[in-house]
Enzyme design. Structure first.
Site, short mmCIF file in Angstrom:
data_model
loop_
_atom_site.label_atom_id
_atom_site.label_comp_id
_atom_site.label_asym_id
_atom_site.label_seq_id
_atom_site.Cartn_x
_atom_site.Cartn_y
_atom_site.Cartn_z
N CYS A 30 0.83 -1.21 0.00
CA CYS A 30 0.00 0.00 0.00
C CYS A 30 0.86 1.27 0.00
O CYS A 30 1.54 1.54 0.99
CB CYS A 30 -0.91 -0.04 1.22
N CYS A 33 0.07 3.76 2.73
CA CYS A 33 0.51 3.20 4.02
C CYS A 33 2.00 3.50 4.24
O CYS A 33 2.41 3.87 5.34
CB CYS A 33 0.29 1.69 4.08
#
Length: 127
Positions: A30, A33
């Site tokens: 991600c 993230c």
């Protein structure tokens, strides 16, 4: 305190043992993230009185499912085991610091009273 990785097995005890717990649900693949991780780490170091936990949603699929994670990163904040904040999306350091201060400032007795009232509501409707 630096961030700590937690698992489904650790999760309940982490909430039990700590007044305030922030949880970052993330995954290695991600991009947002990865961008959020250094912000989360920095704010964790500025707030050693709070537990900053990380849950790898790939490794902990059942915990992510139980938490209702549908988008990552998702940030959750717990105060005395009560979920007081849950929001998907990365935030900047100022917003995360603001969230930490807001969670610290909560009138936790009022929060517990609201939770108790909500839990009693279905019982009253069933009568």
């Amino acid at each position: 305190m630096a961030t700590v990785d937690i698992t489904e097995a650790d999760f309940p005890q982490t909430l039990e043992d700590n007044e305030i717990v922030l949880v970052d649900f993330w995954a290695e693949w991600c991009g947002p993230c990865k961008q959020f991780a250094p912000v989360y780490e920095k704010v964790s170091e500025e707030n050693p009185d709070i537990t900053f936990a990380k849950v790898d949603t790939e490794a902990e699929r059942s915990l992510a499912a139980a938490a209702g994670i549908s988008s990552i990163p998702t940030l959750m904040a717990f105060r005395q085991k009560v979920l007081v904040y849950a929001q998907p999306g990365a935030v900047g350091a100022p917003q995360l610091t603001e969230l930490v201060e807001a969670v610290k400032a909560l009138d936790i007795d009022e929060v517990h009273a609201k939770v108790a009232a909500q839990e009693a509501e279905p019982e009253q409707q069933g009568q």
